[in-house]
Design a protein around this motif. Structure first.
Motif, mmCIF file in Angstrom:
data_model
loop_
_atom_site.group_PDB
_atom_site.id
_atom_site.type_symbol
_atom_site.label_atom_id
_atom_site.label_comp_id
_atom_site.label_asym_id
_atom_site.label_seq_id
_atom_site.Cartn_x
_atom_site.Cartn_y
_atom_site.Cartn_z
ATOM 1 N N GLY A 4 12.192 6.594 -13.212
ATOM 2 C CA GLY A 4 10.720 7.137 -12.804
ATOM 3 C C GLY A 4 10.181 6.020 -12.120
ATOM 4 O O GLY A 4 10.597 4.794 -11.977
ATOM 5 N N LEU A 5 8.969 6.543 -11.492
ATOM 6 C CA LEU A 5 7.971 5.645 -11.044
ATOM 7 C C LEU A 5 6.674 5.588 -11.389
ATOM 8 O O LEU A 5 6.098 6.841 -11.935
ATOM 9 C CB LEU A 5 7.916 6.063 -9.536
ATOM 10 N N PHE A 6 6.159 4.683 -11.581
ATOM 11 C CA PHE A 6 4.781 4.650 -12.390
ATOM 12 C C PHE A 6 3.835 3.812 -11.174
ATOM 13 O O PHE A 6 3.988 2.679 -10.886
ATOM 14 C CB PHE A 6 4.788 3.771 -13.323
ATOM 15 N N ALA A 7 2.795 4.526 -10.586
ATOM 16 C CA ALA A 7 2.049 4.048 -9.419
ATOM 17 C C ALA A 7 0.721 4.374 -9.432
ATOM 18 O O ALA A 7 0.169 5.415 -9.968
ATOM 19 C CB ALA A 7 2.649 4.419 -8.067
ATOM 20 N N GLY A 8 -0.247 3.640 -8.470
ATOM 21 C CA GLY A 8 -1.592 3.986 -8.387
ATOM 22 C C GLY A 8 -1.840 3.985 -6.913
ATOM 23 O O GLY A 8 -1.389 2.972 -6.307
ATOM 24 N N SER A 9 -2.862 4.633 -6.499
ATOM 25 C CA SER A 9 -3.432 4.537 -5.203
ATOM 26 C C SER A 9 -2.421 4.456 -4.082
ATOM 27 O O SER A 9 -1.547 5.392 -3.816
ATOM 28 C CB SER A 9 -4.503 3.598 -4.998
ATOM 29 N N LYS A 10 -2.361 3.410 -3.175
ATOM 30 C CA LYS A 10 -1.280 3.591 -2.135
ATOM 31 C C LYS A 10 -0.099 3.494 -2.702
ATOM 32 O O LYS A 10 1.112 3.877 -2.214
ATOM 33 C CB LYS A 10 -1.628 2.026 -1.313
ATOM 34 N N GLY A 11 0.284 2.738 -3.926
ATOM 35 C CA GLY A 11 1.589 2.887 -4.420
ATOM 36 C C GLY A 11 1.965 4.358 -5.021
ATOM 37 O O GLY A 11 3.082 4.701 -4.995
ATOM 38 N N ALA A 12 0.867 5.200 -5.221
ATOM 39 C CA ALA A 12 1.007 6.498 -5.581
ATOM 40 C C ALA A 12 1.611 7.147 -4.223
ATOM 41 O O ALA A 12 2.606 8.058 -4.429
ATOM 42 C CB ALA A 12 -0.019 7.232 -6.065
ATOM 43 N N GLU A 13 0.950 7.046 -3.061
ATOM 44 C CA GLU A 13 1.287 7.430 -1.873
ATOM 45 C C GLU A 13 2.862 7.128 -1.641
ATOM 46 O O GLU A 13 3.729 7.841 -1.374
ATOM 47 C CB GLU A 13 0.542 6.749 -0.921
ATOM 48 N N VAL A 46 0.564 10.782 4.139
ATOM 49 C CA VAL A 46 0.723 9.303 4.725
ATOM 50 C C VAL A 46 -0.322 9.054 5.645
ATOM 51 O O VAL A 46 -0.719 9.558 6.436
ATOM 52 C CB VAL A 46 2.142 9.236 5.550
ATOM 53 N N TRP A 47 -1.001 7.717 5.333
ATOM 54 C CA TRP A 47 -2.081 7.395 6.114
ATOM 55 C C TRP A 47 -1.983 6.251 6.939
ATOM 56 O O TRP A 47 -0.622 5.561 6.789
ATOM 57 C CB TRP A 47 -3.081 6.806 5.126
ATOM 58 N N GLU A 48 -2.760 5.898 7.948
ATOM 59 C CA GLU A 48 -2.723 4.918 8.864
ATOM 60 C C GLU A 48 -2.488 3.593 8.189
ATOM 61 O O GLU A 48 -2.996 3.292 6.802
ATOM 62 C CB GLU A 48 -3.933 4.906 9.723
ATOM 63 N N GLY A 49 -1.822 2.571 8.694
ATOM 64 C CA GLY A 49 -1.545 1.251 8.212
ATOM 65 C C GLY A 49 -2.817 0.280 8.535
ATOM 66 O O GLY A 49 -3.493 0.756 9.670
ATOM 67 N N TRP A 50 -2.775 -0.671 8.107
ATOM 68 C CA TRP A 50 -4.034 -1.580 8.462
ATOM 69 C C TRP A 50 -3.230 -3.008 8.333
ATOM 70 O O TRP A 50 -2.422 -3.496 7.489
ATOM 71 C CB TRP A 50 -5.149 -1.465 7.544
ATOM 72 N N GLY A 51 -3.999 -4.021 8.770
ATOM 73 C CA GLY A 51 -3.660 -5.623 8.819
ATOM 74 C C GLY A 51 -4.324 -6.017 9.861
ATOM 75 O O GLY A 51 -4.875 -5.729 10.811
ATOM 76 N N ALA A 67 1.818 14.630 8.634
ATOM 77 C CA ALA A 67 1.206 13.745 7.871
ATOM 78 C C ALA A 67 1.524 14.019 6.487
ATOM 79 O O ALA A 67 1.427 13.089 5.665
ATOM 80 C CB ALA A 67 -0.075 12.895 8.284
ATOM 81 N N CYS A 68 1.501 15.161 6.062
ATOM 82 C CA CYS A 68 1.525 15.684 4.762
ATOM 83 C C CYS A 68 2.871 15.237 4.170
ATOM 84 O O CYS A 68 3.996 15.533 4.563
ATOM 85 C CB CYS A 68 1.563 17.067 4.827
ATOM 86 N N ILE A 69 2.666 14.929 2.901
ATOM 87 C CA ILE A 69 3.985 14.285 2.283
ATOM 88 C C ILE A 69 4.423 15.710 1.620
ATOM 89 O O ILE A 69 3.928 16.395 0.832
ATOM 90 C CB ILE A 69 3.536 13.378 1.148
#
Length: 313
Positions: A122-131, A155-160, A218-220
């Motif tokens: 299983g996966l346990f995730a939040g926010s960008k981790g949930a994405e 799926v959202w735009e990346g940043w850096g 962009a929809c998952i």
């Protein structure tokens, strides 16, 4: 090999042992110390904070519930002279083209660990981790269970640092070497300059409103995931509109005949992971400290029961 692994392991408190994973810098397996048995496995995917904070926080908690729990740092934010040094300089410092397929590589690396039952993963995730988790679940049928706090349906735009002068050009995630189609923001660079005053929810919502033509790509594709899914979200989330996005995920899966367990709290914000009923300030994440604490206290036993049903520790 066994002796080397034994030397690498160390007790965490009196009940938990931890061990590194070869080939995955800073990844750690947490599990109950004592006689080996095949344990259902949960991978923790942190959010935009990056690093291993979520893994260190939840790894021992979930291990005590009977899971082998893997903290998987995959990003460590690096803003050069504009912020403190990254926790892990050898990990990606920008949230750009994060490799979803690293989970498949991780699963291969774990196959020789006979204390793990990878048929119960299983996966346990939040926010960008949930994405991240929802993208992975829509592609890998061997993922059995997902808990997604403050999830995204897109799926959202990346940043850096490298995207500061090139807004709208990079994706947050990639799969098998190809960037995934994404939804752009509106005004992300201005938001960075505004600091804590930035309206991150508006940056997401305005970008979505500006680009309706990109919604479909962009929809998952959450309807492809046939496993167990629990969502936890707050309608007063100020980082992004996780309540809206959770409802969108539920609707897409319902249309495909799939069940989703969703806990959506009208007065809560972004800070909903864990079971602490102690109010704590989270001005950027939204919701009142009391509403967030009440939501956490309500959601946590339901998350624990969900994991028990879906992964059978």
């Amino acid at each position: 090999m066994a002796m080397a692994m034994a030397r690498a392991q160390r007790a965490v408190g009196d009940a938990i042992a931890e061990a590194p994973i070869a080939g995955f810098p800073h990844a750690i397996i947490y599990r109950l110390a004592g006689p080996a048995r095949r344990l259902p496995t949960i991978v923790i995917l942190p959010g935009a904070e990056g690093g291993d904070g979520a893994g260190r926080r939840f790894g021992p908690i979930l291990a005590r519930l009977g899971y082998a729990t893997i903290s998987l740092p995959y990003y460590s934010q690096a803003w050069g002279e504009h912020a403190p040094p990254p926790q892990f300089p050898d990990l990606p410092g920008s949230f750009v083209d994060i490799r979803v397929d690293q989970l498949a590589r991780l699963r291969v690396a774990l196959k020789n660990d006979h204390g793990l039952d990878l048929d119960r993963l299983g996966l346990f995730a939040g926010s960008k981790g949930a994405e991240f988790a929802l993208i992975a679940a829509s592609r890998y049928p061997w993922i059995r269970s997902v808990v997604a706090y403050a999830p995204s349906d897109l799926v959202w735009e990346g940043w850096g640092l490298e995207t500061f002068e090139a807004e709208g050009t990079r994706s947050s995630f990639s799969f098998e070497g190809k960037p995934l189609p994404f939804m752009p923001y509106r005004g992300f660079s201005e938001g960075l300059l505004a600091g804590p005053a930035a309206d991150l929810r508006a940056i997401h919502e305005n970008g979505r409103a500006d680009h309706p033509e990109r919604e479909a790509t962009a929809c998952i594709p959450v309807e492809r995931y046939r496993g167990a899914l629990m969502l936890v979200a707050g309608d007063r989330d100020r980082l992004w509109n996780s309540g809206r996005m959770a409802r969108s995920i539920v609707a897409a899966r319902h249309a495909a005949g799939l069940k989703t367990e969703a806990l959506i709290y009208p007065d809560a914000g972004h800070d909903l992971a864990g079971g602490s009923a102690e109010p704590r300030e989270d001005p950027r994440g939204g919701g009142s400290p009391i509403a967030n604490a009440q939501a956490r206290a309500d959601a946590w036993p339901k998350v624990v029961a969900f994991l028990k049903r879906s992964l059978r520790p």
